[in-house]
Enzyme design. Structure first.
Site, PDB file in Angstrom:
ATOM      1  N   SER A   1       0.615  -0.969  -0.041  1.00 56.18           N
ATOM      2  CA  SER A   1       0.437   0.215   0.111  1.00 56.18           C
ATOM      3  C   SER A   1       0.781   0.928  -0.144  1.00 56.18           C
ATOM      4  O   SER A   1       2.183   1.110   0.300  1.00 56.18           O
ATOM      5  CB  SER A   1      -0.572  -0.122   1.187  1.00 56.18           C
TER       6      SER A   1
ATOM      7  N   TYR B   1      -2.151  -0.858  10.355  1.00 57.29           N
ATOM      8  CA  TYR B   1      -2.244  -0.692   8.799  1.00 57.29           C
ATOM      9  C   TYR B   1      -1.073  -0.389   8.638  1.00 57.29           C
ATOM     10  O   TYR B   1      -0.146  -1.380   7.339  1.00 57.29           O
ATOM     11  CB  TYR B   1      -3.084  -0.436   8.601  1.00 57.29           C
TER      12      TYR B   1
END
Ligand code: NDP
Length: 253
Positions: free
Chosen positions: A142, A155
């Protein structure tokens, strides 16, 4: 001949979102594709869609955090399709939580799915790749694996770890003809974004459009991109055009 004909790919989390788009793109490029995930019914639907379009597809239900289940899935894929040439670690989860309110279980589950899962899958796939002197490992990290992300510390930390794993494998495995790269998408239109937007709406009372504008403003991204944009990059990395790309963290936003 199709670009990836004769290749076998395994895509974790291939039943929906980015993973489903990746499975379709790899299949369209000629690869036989195994898809994993927890939702067996959903995987069966995607497998049937791929098969109906004339592709070779195999659904392997299982949880990526269970290393024994991962080993079983790879054994089943190998038995049915042959050794895995292309591994796409796509399964991932997130949670929007204020850091001070983060509980142990949320932190640990995000690390299990986003870091240990790819570790288990790479460990299961690499011996075949070494034996055949060819392999492509593509980890869906990401942008949050390269920069910080407020309210998403677990995350972001997990995706930074995944980028570190990727870069280390790239250096260690290059002598065997194996490349490892991370894709670092910005916001992509999937359940993950829809859940994030719903969470913002619920907590702030903003409209859908306002919530979407707010996440784009945070990252400086102009629009939420389709899953197919990530899938196209996976195919490029897996194909001969990607031969010279190794250890990279490629932003797609
Ligand atoms: P979705 O929430 O739409 O899909 C998540 C996928 O992961 C599902 O297929 C799910 O399958 C699978 N999964 C989750 N937990 C497990 C588990 N324990 N075991 C096996 N599979 C699991 O997310 P996206 O498609 O958006 O995300 C895919 C990847 O892309 C993730 O790694 C995510 O972090 C990354 N990403 C997404 C972005 C976005 O904006 N959407 C941006 C940047 C990166 P099932 O439920 O069947 O288990």
């Amino acid at each position: 001949m199709a670009l990836l004909s004769g290749k076998v790919a395994l895509v974790t989390g291939g039943g929906r979102g980015i993973g489903q788009a990746i499975a379709l793109a790899l299949a369209e490029a000629g690869a036989a594709v195994a898809i994993t995930g927890r939702d067996a019914a959903r995987l069966a639907v995607v497998q049937a869609e791929l098969a109906a379009a004339g592709h070779t597809a195999l659904a392997l239900p299982g949880d990526v955090t269970d290393s024994a289940a991962v080993n079983q899935a790879f054994a089943a894929a190998r038995a049915a399709l042959g050794p895995i040439d292309i591994l796409v670690n796509n399964a991932g989860i997130t949670a929007s939580v204020k850091f001070a309110e983060m509980d142990d279980a949320t932190w640990e589950q995000i690390m299990r799915v986003n870091v240990s899962g790819p570790f288990f899958c790479c460990r299961a796939a690499v011996p075949d790749m070494i034996a055949r002197k060819w392999g492509r490992i593509i980890n869906i990290a990401s942008r949050a694996g390269l920069v910080g992300m407020p309210f998403s510390s677990a995350y972001s930390a997990s995706k930074h770890a995944l980028v570190g794993l990727t870069r280390s494998l790239a250096l260690e495995l290059t002598r065997y003809g194996i490349t490892a790269n991370a894709l670092c998408p910005g916001w992509v239109e999937t359940d993950m974004v829809r859940d994030t937007v719903a969470n913002i709406r619920e907590k702030t009372g903003r409209s859908d459009a306002e919530a979407r504008a707010s996440i784009l403003a945070l990252s400086g991204q102009q629009r939420i991109i389709p899953p197919e944009a990530v899938a196209a990059e996976v195919v490029r990395l897996a194909s001969p055009a990607g031969d010279g790309v190794n250890g990279e963290a490629i932003v797609i936003s």
